[in-house]
Design a protein around this motif. Structure first.
Motif, PDB file in Angstrom:
ATOM      1  N   ASP A   1      74.123 -99.790  40.322  1.00  0.00           N
ATOM      2  CA  ASP A   1      74.244 -98.332  40.207  1.00  0.00           C
ATOM      3  C   ASP A   1      72.944 -97.667  40.665  1.00  0.00           C
ATOM      4  O   ASP A   1      71.838 -98.172  40.421  1.00  0.00           O
ATOM      5  N   ARG A   2      73.105 -96.501  41.316  1.00  0.00           N
ATOM      6  CA  ARG A   2      71.938 -95.781  41.853  1.00  0.00           C
ATOM      7  C   ARG A   2      71.966 -94.343  41.341  1.00  0.00           C
ATOM      8  O   ARG A   2      72.997 -93.666  41.418  1.00  0.00           O
ATOM      9  N   THR A   3      70.823 -93.892  40.830  1.00  0.00           N
ATOM     10  CA  THR A   3      70.722 -92.525  40.301  1.00  0.00           C
ATOM     11  C   THR A   3      69.379 -91.923  40.735  1.00  0.00           C
ATOM     12  O   THR A   3      68.344 -92.615  40.709  1.00  0.00           O
ATOM     13  N   LEU A   4      69.417 -90.635  41.103  1.00  0.00           N
ATOM     14  CA  LEU A   4      68.195 -89.966  41.554  1.00  0.00           C
ATOM     15  C   LEU A   4      68.253 -88.503  41.119  1.00  0.00           C
ATOM     16  O   LEU A   4      69.293 -87.845  41.246  1.00  0.00           O
ATOM     17  N   PHE A   5      67.115 -88.027  40.591  1.00  0.00           N
ATOM     18  CA  PHE A   5      66.973 -86.619  40.200  1.00  0.00           C
ATOM     19  C   PHE A   5      65.597 -86.139  40.681  1.00  0.00           C
ATOM     20  O   PHE A   5      64.585 -86.789  40.393  1.00  0.00           O
TER      21      PHE A   5
ATOM     22  N   VAL B   1      64.529 -80.542  48.500  1.00  0.00           N
ATOM     23  CA  VAL B   1      64.781 -81.712  47.639  1.00  0.00           C
ATOM     24  C   VAL B   1      66.148 -82.292  47.923  1.00  0.00           C
ATOM     25  O   VAL B   1      66.367 -83.516  47.771  1.00  0.00           O
ATOM     26  N   ARG B   2      67.122 -81.484  48.347  1.00  0.00           N
ATOM     27  CA  ARG B   2      68.455 -82.009  48.637  1.00  0.00           C
ATOM     28  C   ARG B   2      68.410 -82.921  49.856  1.00  0.00           C
ATOM     29  O   ARG B   2      69.052 -83.967  49.886  1.00  0.00           O
ATOM     30  N   ALA B   3      67.637 -82.535  50.865  1.00  0.00           N
ATOM     31  CA  ALA B   3      67.500 -83.387  52.051  1.00  0.00           C
ATOM     32  C   ALA B   3      66.827 -84.706  51.693  1.00  0.00           C
ATOM     33  O   ALA B   3      67.194 -85.773  52.192  1.00  0.00           O
ATOM     34  N   ALA B   4      65.793 -84.642  50.813  1.00  0.00           N
ATOM     35  CA  ALA B   4      65.128 -85.867  50.390  1.00  0.00           C
ATOM     36  C   ALA B   4      66.088 -86.788  49.649  1.00  0.00           C
ATOM     37  O   ALA B   4      66.089 -88.008  49.843  1.00  0.00           O
ATOM     38  N   CYS B   5      66.930 -86.210  48.808  1.00  0.00           N
ATOM     39  CA  CYS B   5      67.891 -87.027  48.035  1.00  0.00           C
ATOM     40  C   CYS B   5      68.865 -87.737  48.964  1.00  0.00           C
ATOM     41  O   CYS B   5      69.115 -88.935  48.845  1.00  0.00           O
ATOM     42  N   GLU B   6      69.437 -87.016  49.943  1.00  0.00           N
ATOM     43  CA  GLU B   6      70.384 -87.623  50.857  1.00  0.00           C
ATOM     44  C   GLU B   6      69.725 -88.674  51.728  1.00  0.00           C
ATOM     45  O   GLU B   6      70.298 -89.710  52.039  1.00  0.00           O
TER      46      GLU B   6
ATOM     47  N   SER C   1      77.223 -83.729  37.971  1.00  0.00           N
ATOM     48  CA  SER C   1      77.417 -84.058  39.388  1.00  0.00           C
ATOM     49  C   SER C   1      76.874 -82.973  40.321  1.00  0.00           C
ATOM     50  O   SER C   1      76.631 -83.256  41.499  1.00  0.00           O
ATOM     51  N   GLU C   2      76.695 -81.741  39.832  1.00  0.00           N
ATOM     52  CA  GLU C   2      76.134 -80.650  40.643  1.00  0.00           C
ATOM     53  C   GLU C   2      75.001 -79.980  39.870  1.00  0.00           C
ATOM     54  O   GLU C   2      75.113 -79.728  38.673  1.00  0.00           O
ATOM     55  N   ALA C   3      73.933 -79.701  40.601  1.00  0.00           N
ATOM     56  CA  ALA C   3      72.757 -79.086  39.960  1.00  0.00           C
ATOM     57  C   ALA C   3      73.067 -77.656  39.564  1.00  0.00           C
ATOM     58  O   ALA C   3      73.620 -76.880  40.367  1.00  0.00           O
ATOM     59  N   PRO C   4      72.730 -77.284  38.351  1.00  0.00           N
ATOM     60  CA  PRO C   4      72.951 -75.885  37.935  1.00  0.00           C
ATOM     61  C   PRO C   4      71.937 -74.946  38.617  1.00  0.00           C
ATOM     62  O   PRO C   4      70.900 -75.381  39.131  1.00  0.00           O
ATOM     63  N   CYS C   5      72.249 -73.661  38.631  1.00  0.00           N
ATOM     64  CA  CYS C   5      71.358 -72.669  39.238  1.00  0.00           C
ATOM     65  C   CYS C   5      70.192 -72.387  38.295  1.00  0.00           C
ATOM     66  O   CYS C   5      70.394 -71.996  37.138  1.00  0.00           O
TER      67      CYS C   5
ATOM     68  N   ALA D   1      67.823 -81.500  42.930  1.00  0.00           N
ATOM     69  CA  ALA D   1      68.775 -82.343  43.671  1.00  0.00           C
ATOM     70  C   ALA D   1      69.078 -83.564  42.804  1.00  0.00           C
ATOM     71  O   ALA D   1      68.173 -84.152  42.185  1.00  0.00           O
ATOM     72  N   LEU D   2      70.324 -83.929  42.732  1.00  0.00           N
ATOM     73  CA  LEU D   2      70.696 -85.082  41.899  1.00  0.00           C
ATOM     74  C   LEU D   2      71.904 -85.778  42.509  1.00  0.00           C
ATOM     75  O   LEU D   2      72.709 -85.166  43.217  1.00  0.00           O
ATOM     76  N   ARG D   3      71.966 -87.078  42.224  1.00  0.00           N
ATOM     77  CA  ARG D   3      73.102 -87.878  42.705  1.00  0.00           C
ATOM     78  C   ARG D   3      73.194 -89.168  41.896  1.00  0.00           C
ATOM     79  O   ARG D   3      72.169 -89.777  41.594  1.00  0.00           O
TER      80      ARG D   3
END
Length: 849
Positions: free
Chosen positions: A838-842, A817-822, A622-626, A633-635
């Motif tokens: 269901d929706r998934t994006l990485f 990439v986080r802005a693009a994902c949102e 659920s959260e991108a690792p460092c 970015a993922l969701r």
């Protein structure tokens, strides 16, 4: 009374009366009215002389002093010669018991006159056969009354009737019976002897295993025809021997006995008996073990009795003329009553036929009827013995008729009293059923209410069939008929469950008028026949008579089916009114129970879904690792509380990073379960040392094929990259990964790699290819599920891959990439109005050095 029993009740009555009168009458005639006198010795013609052949030990002939080998000259002054032995024997048989006749014999050239006191013997063999016939008839009558629609039950009864009629052939003395009675008795005896063998064999062709030969008409016609021909030949022979003394016919019959036809006729009964026994053994071993064990006593007794009778026939051929053998042959027949009794034990103990209701009702009625008639006739006999015979015969008939009137009223009162005893008091029945429904502990449990209703109805009516079946979409699933009669036209269909549909008009009538109790007889349920003759036969085979509909919220919820009740065969108007009252009360209580169950189910489902969502959230990333040098970015947004999309990012033992996006076919809990399994397997494979990138997809395919259903599958894209930006990409039926290099359409391309989905059937090579590349600065790799591109608006338009690319490229210039994902998720949500998925994006990008 059921329709099947009503159709054959007069046939049962008339055949039973006929068989009982003939059997009991012939036994009475042979042992009392026309019982022949006997001197307990046998004669034999030797040329022109008549010699005493055998003397019964301790008999009257031995007491008189007769010896074997004495030449018999005369009996009480009547000359005896070789040509008229039958006349002399008839003369002795016609004498009263205790008469002393003077036998004149020649012994060692001396003439002796010896007094012989004649006796009348008792036919013990005939008594044993009569008792066996009565037992077989009684068991057969109970069986056919309990199951009148089954052919095997009617066959069992006919065997009992024929067993009674066979008593005539065993007991009657043809030389002593009056000529007026002899002819009909001989014809009935011939008919019984002709029917007994084929009925025996035909029965074991049907029971316990239905052999195909039982329906072969040509075989059955030949069997019955040949056997009846043998019975007719027996009758003709006896009549000719009795009424025609000419030597021509006697010589013809002697010739027939020695011919092959005569020998075949003589062996037909033993052969058929053994063949029936063999079929009994074979049929028993084709039954389930439980029923085979139930038939074991009958099987053993049948085998022993057939062996015993076969021994009797063999000894009869060698020692049949022996006086001792004739007088003691009853020993061979002594076990015969055990044959019908062993079948009765199997029927009563193991339920091959439901005879308990018949025993309780019919045997009680017949017992009362028989005792009343016995007392009445005994009283008349006692009055005659006291001197009433001095009254003129006409007045005796009048007195007997007048005295029969109170006896008839007494008998009627007794039968009505028994009927009231058999029928439970209506108020008691209402209290038993409704009292059980009033128990507060069961009001909030649908299962407890229905189980309590079943128990109370069983206690109140004691029906031989009681079924509580759910109603779904106005259809009742009737259970399969256990042990259907194989001779019935729909035997194979009856062995399977069948749906009984409640017509819409009938349900509407029940809803508006509260007519909740329906008769299921063929004369009051035309709606069943309209659904096919097979369904009508299925209802009849189940032997259910009444259907009570339990309505919940004005819709059929359950159906209560009842068969014949305790010692009764039908349900009267009062019974149906009570069942209607019970159905109304049960429906009211069930509404509360159903509402309570729905509330509990809804809370339970919500709790289970929350638990499943928490489990799924713990498995997905659920959260991108460092990752130094990279942005991710993922969701994942499930359509329901749980979903079938897969999203995982993790580090491999080699130091490389790995990301996976997948989609399981279907939605809901099943898809979430498969997704959880796939995620766990993927994590295990990715973090296992020695597992190459190329081996991951084949390993997942093998495992998921064994876990997933035949129509389920998994699409997956996996990406592996190192710290220098070198990446490897493989795809298993998933949408292609996008490579974004700029904001213009030409700078967004799909990375195509071949490979089929995971877990698909039938098995085929996956042909998964691996594409390698170098991720440069400012380049983005985008993996997604089709829930984004296949979102649909009100006009039925898809969001599409082009809009998706445009939205990602619009934000590409910002470098976030986080802005693009949102932005993508926000735009898809605003666009979509139906076809929720269901929706998934990485998204993976490489930062500038």
């Amino acid at each position: 009374m059921s329709d099947s029993l009503r159709a054959i009740r007069w046939k049962l009555t008339l055949t039973s009366i006929f068989a009982l009168v003939i059997a009991l009458g012939s036994f009475y005639l042979s042992n009392w009215a026309y019982a022949p006198s006997d001197d307990q010795c046998t004669w034999r013609a030797m040329g022109k002389r008549v010699v005493i052949a055998e003397i019964l030990p301790n008999g009257v002939a031995e007491e008189a002093g007769l010896l074997d080998g004495d030449e018999l000259l005369s009996i009480h002054g009547r000359k005896v010669d070789a040509k008229h032995l039958a006349t002399a024997q008839r003369y002795i048989n016609d004498q009263p018991e205790g008469r002393i006749l003077i036998y004149t014999v020649l012994r060692e050239r001396k003439i002796l006159r010896l007094p012989v006191r004649l006796v009348k013997g008792f036919d013990r063999t005939g008594l044993i056969v009569l008792v066996s016939g009565l037992a077989a008839w009684a068991v057969g009558l109970l069986v056919v009354i309990s199951s009148p629609s089954r052919k095997i039950a009617r066959h069992f009864y006919y065997m009992g009737v024929v067993s009674l009629l066979v008593t005539i052939a065993v007991t009657i003395g043809y030389d002593s019976v009056a000529p007026g009675l002899l002819a009909p008795m001989v014809l009935v005896a011939g008919l019984a002897l002709g029917l007994a063998p084929p009925l025996w064999l035909h029965f074991f062709l049907r029971f316990p295993h239905p052999f195909p030969l039982r329906t072969n008409r040509h075989f059955l016609a030949a069997l019955y025809g040949f056997s009846l021909g043998g019975g007719a030949l027996y009758a003709v022979r006896v009549l000719v021997r009795t009424f025609d003394k000419s030597e021509l016919f006697q010589e013809a019959f002697r010739f027939l006995d020695g011919s092959p036809v005569g020998k075949v006729v003589g062996w037909i009964t033993p052969t058929v008996a053994v063949a029936g026994l063999v079929l009994f053994w074979v049929g028993s071993y084709r039954m389930p073990p439980r029923k085979r064990r139930a038939l074991l006593p009958a099987l053993i007794f049948t085998t022993a009795i057939i062996a015993d009778l076969m021994a009797y026939l063999l000894l009869q051929r060698s020692a049949g003329q022996s006086l001792v053998f004739i007088r003691e042959s009853w020993v061979f027949f002594f076990p015969l009553p055990l044959l019908p009794l062993s079948f009765a034990y199997a029927i009563f103990r193991h339920g091959f036929f439901d005879v308990r209701r018949a025993i309780l009702r019919w045997v009680t009625y017949f017992t009362v009827l028989g005792l009343t008639l016995a007392l009445y006739l005994g009283g008349l006999a006692w009055l005659f013995a006291q001197g009433i015979q001095v009254i003129p015969p006409a007045w005796v008939g009048v007195l007997a008729g007048i005295s029969a009137l109170p006896i008839g009223w007494l008998l009627r009162w007794l039968l009505l009293t028994l009927r009231r005893r058999f029928r439970r008091d209506l108020n008691t029945t209402r209290e038993v059923i409704l009292g059980n429904l009033r128990e507060t502990k069961k009001r909030f449990s649908e299962e407890a209410l229905l189980a309590g209703l079943v128990d109370s109805v069983r206690e109140a009516y004691r029906p031989h069939v009681l079924l509580m079946l759910p109603v779904e979409k106005r259809q009742v699933l009737l259970p399969a008929v256990t042990d259907p009669d194989p001779d019935e036209p729909f035997a194979e269909e009856l062995a399977r469950p069948r749906r009984l549909e409640l017509p819409l008009g009938l349900v509407r009538h029940a809803r508006e008028n509260r007519e909740l109790v329906l008769g299921l007889g063929s004369d009051e349920a035309d709606w069943i026949r309209e659904q096919g003759d097979v369904l009508r036969a299925h209802v009849d085979a189940l032997e259910v008579q009444v259907l009570s509909i339990i309505m919940v919220n004005d819709e059929p919820h359950a159906a209560l089916l009842l068969g014949g009740k305790y010692a009764e065969l039908n349900y009267g108007r009062e019974d149906r009114e009570l069942l209607r009252e019970v159905a109304l009360a049960a429906g009211t209580l069930l509404e509360t129970a159903v509402l309570h169950r729905r509330m509990l189910d809804q809370g339970r489902i919500e709790q289970e879904l929350n638990t499943a969502r928490l489990i799924q959230e713990s498995l997905i990333t659920s959260e991108a690792p460092c990752m130094p040098g990279f942005q991710t970015a993922l969701r994942l947004s499930p359509a329901l509380e749980t979903g079938g999309d897969l999203l995982w990012v993790g580090k491999r033992p080699s130091g490389c990073w790995m990301a996976a996006v997948g989609d399981v076919s279907g939605k809901g809990l099943a898809a979430a379960l498969y997704m959880s399994q796939a995620t766990a397997l993927l994590k295990m494979a990715a973090q296992q040392e020695g597992m190459s990138f190329e081996a991951i997809l084949p390993a997942l395919d093998r495992t998921m094929r064994s876990l997933m259903g035949p129509r389920d599958f998994l699409t997956l894209s996996i990406l592996e990259w190192d710290a220098d930006g070198r990446y490897r990409l493989a795809r298993a039926g998933h949408p292609p990964t996008l490579l974004i290099e700029g904001s213009s359409p030409a700078e967004a391309r799909e990375i195509e790699s071949s490979g089929r989905g995971l877990g698909l059937r039938p098995f085929a090579p996956g042909n998964w290819s691996v594409i390698e590349g170098q991720l440069s600065h400012r380049q983005w790799l985008v993996m997604y599920s089709d829930g984004l591109t296949e979102a649909m608006n009100k006009r039925g338009e898809l969001y599409g891959l082009r809009r998706f690319k445009d939205q990602v490229q619009r934000i590409w210039g910002t470098g976030s990439v986080r802005a693009a994902c949102e932005a993508v998720f926000h735009d898809v949500t605003a666009f979509e109005s139906q076809n929720r998925d269901d929706r998934t994006l990485f998204i993976l990008s490489r930062e500038p050095a």
